[in-house]
Enzyme design. Structure first.
Site, PDB file in Angstrom:
ATOM      1  N   SER A  36       0.799  -1.041  -0.126  1.00 59.20           N
ATOM      2  CA  SER A  36       0.034   0.061   0.049  1.00 59.20           C
ATOM      3  C   SER A  36       0.649   1.240   0.063  1.00 59.20           C
ATOM      4  O   SER A  36       0.390   2.488  -0.230  1.00 59.20           O
ATOM      5  CB  SER A  36      -0.854   0.102   1.230  1.00 59.20           C
ATOM      6  OG  SER A  36      -0.221  -0.016   2.434  1.00 59.20           O
ATOM      7  N   ASP A 326      -2.326   8.855   7.285  1.00 60.43           N
ATOM      8  CA  ASP A 326      -3.216   8.083   8.099  1.00 60.43           C
ATOM      9  C   ASP A 326      -2.731   7.205   8.990  1.00 60.43           C
ATOM     10  O   ASP A 326      -1.561   7.740   9.517  1.00 60.43           O
ATOM     11  CB  ASP A 326      -4.275   7.265   7.023  1.00 60.43           C
ATOM     12  CG  ASP A 326      -3.413   6.335   6.167  1.00 60.43           C
ATOM     13  OD1 ASP A 326      -2.244   5.878   6.623  1.00 60.43           O
ATOM     14  OD2 ASP A 326      -3.904   5.724   5.211  1.00 60.43           O
ATOM     15  N   HIS A 329       0.246   5.225   6.813  1.00 62.97           N
ATOM     16  CA  HIS A 329       1.129   5.739   5.643  1.00 62.97           C
ATOM     17  C   HIS A 329       1.727   7.162   5.917  1.00 62.97           C
ATOM     18  O   HIS A 329       0.845   8.075   6.069  1.00 62.97           O
ATOM     19  CB  HIS A 329       0.217   5.712   4.434  1.00 62.97           C
ATOM     20  CG  HIS A 329      -0.412   4.166   4.149  1.00 62.97           C
ATOM     21  ND1 HIS A 329      -1.572   3.919   4.713  1.00 62.97           N
ATOM     22  CD2 HIS A 329       0.079   2.918   3.500  1.00 62.97           C
ATOM     23  CE1 HIS A 329      -1.791   2.627   4.328  1.00 62.97           C
ATOM     24  NE2 HIS A 329      -1.007   2.160   3.885  1.00 62.97           N
TER      25      HIS A 329
END
Length: 362
Positions: A36, A326, A329
């Site tokens: 991600s 977040d 990340h």
């Protein structure tokens, strides 16, 4: 002063990118494997909780929400522009025709080196699956260029960026509710297992024409807002148990680089010290214009890290002052620093033995 220094740095990076984009890229193509941290849309059509194709993700990205787990650019977006590409590398899910000659992004959120990693989140494409997708891409490159030798020569000049392992800790080893690996392996033996699997996939890439490899180390996962929310009494002290395991894995990545460089003279491997670069950012935040290092700009609960950024949630307004976007990340501002130092090292420890700019020129 800190905000001004960050603005100046971002302007300088933007000007550098514009100037580079006016000439041909220093590598003809850029292939990206990861999770991600660098996924740019491959999970959008999967039945998965690990998706970011909704607002406020992409709030600072020209195209809006694309599947990037960031408010804006990811590190590989920054690196792609510094390499000289006029646009970002296309995700495998939408790569078609001649576009694949520029490279492909195979990264998938929740993916790991081990196939089962991240299964509690639903669909994802593990490292072996990403490599299998690349083998399919190689066959398309051969068809486009019309000759196996021509394709091999072309692919040998490309940059292959591999950044996996984070989820093998975050969504496997340190998640005993869903996985038994934490009981089966010591941190040392688990890293050995990951490295053996990682090496196997590198050999497949090599067999299929890859010759310039950048292995991206795992970051300091124990410093993420999610881990701080769960495991830090003061909400600021990183989880050393997790970070120590990450360092063990990274040290073995360096050994992989050295072994391949010694045993495959027609290929070049390098290690990018994402852990060290990130540690510098959170240790010296003011140097980079950051004010908040222990909380997400968008999230819920303690450190904005107990639940990650929700659809439609209003993020913080001063996003460039937050290291994290977040619960897990980094935001665009931190990604610019990490991407820039991966491309051209600022400290000797940023890369071993080459930075990506040097790797491209070899």
């Amino acid at each position: 002063m800190a905000r001004m220094s960050l603005m100046i740095m971002m302007i300088m990076v933007a000007v550098t990118m514009i100037n580079i984009a006016k000439s041909d890229p220093i590598a003809p193509c850029y292939f990206i494997f990861g999770d991600s941290l660098v996924d740019n849309g491959n999970n959008n059509q999967l039945q998965s909780l690990a998706r970011a194709n909704y607002f406020p993700y992409g709030i600072d990205f020209a195209a809006g929400p694309t599947g990037r787990f960031s408010n804006g650019l990811t590190t590989v977006d920054v690196i792609a522009q510094l390499l000289g590409f006029e646009d970002y590398i296309t995700p495998y899910a939408s790569a078609r025709g001649q576009d694949i000659l520029r490279g492909v992004n195979y990264a998938s959120a929740a993916a790991g080196i081990r196939d089962e990693t991240g299964r509690q989140l639903g669909g994802r494409i593990a490292f072996a699956g990403q490599v299998a997708n690349h083998v399919n891409t190689v066959s398309q490159v051969v068809n486009i260029l019309g000759d196996q030798n021509e394709a091999s020569n072309y692919l040998s000049k490309c940059i292959y960026s591999i950044g996996l392992g984070s989820n093998d800790y975050l969504n496997n080893y340190f998640m005993p509710t869903f996985y038994s690996t934490g009981n089966q392996f010591s941190p040392e033996s688990y890293a050995d297992d990951l490295v053996a699997r990682y090496t196997e996939q590198l050999r497949v890439l090599y067999t299929n024409g890859a010759r310039k490899f950048a292995l991206i180390g795992v970051g300091a996962i124990g410093c993420s807002p999610n881990e701080l929310a769960q495991n830090s009494r003061d909400g600021r002290t990183c989880d050393e148990r997790i970070n120590s395991a990450n360092r063990i894995f990274n040290s073995k990545l360096i050994s992989i680089v050295d072994a391949f460089n010694q045993n495959t003279p027609d290929a070049k491997f390098t290690y990018i010290n994402a852990y060290g670069i990130f540690q510098d950012i959170i240790t010296n935040p003011a140097r980079y214009g950051f004010r908040v290092t222990n909380a997400g700009c968008c999230g819920v609960g303690r450190n904005n890290g107990q639940i990650t950024c929700l659809p439609g949630q209003a993020p913080c307004l001063n996003r460039n002052e937050y290291v994290f976007w977040d619960a897990f990340h980094p935001g665009e501002a931190a990604n610019i620093v990490i991407g820039r130092r991966s491309f051209k090292r600022e400290a000797a420890s940023d890369a071993h033995p080459y930075d990506i700019q040097q790797l491209a020129s070899l």
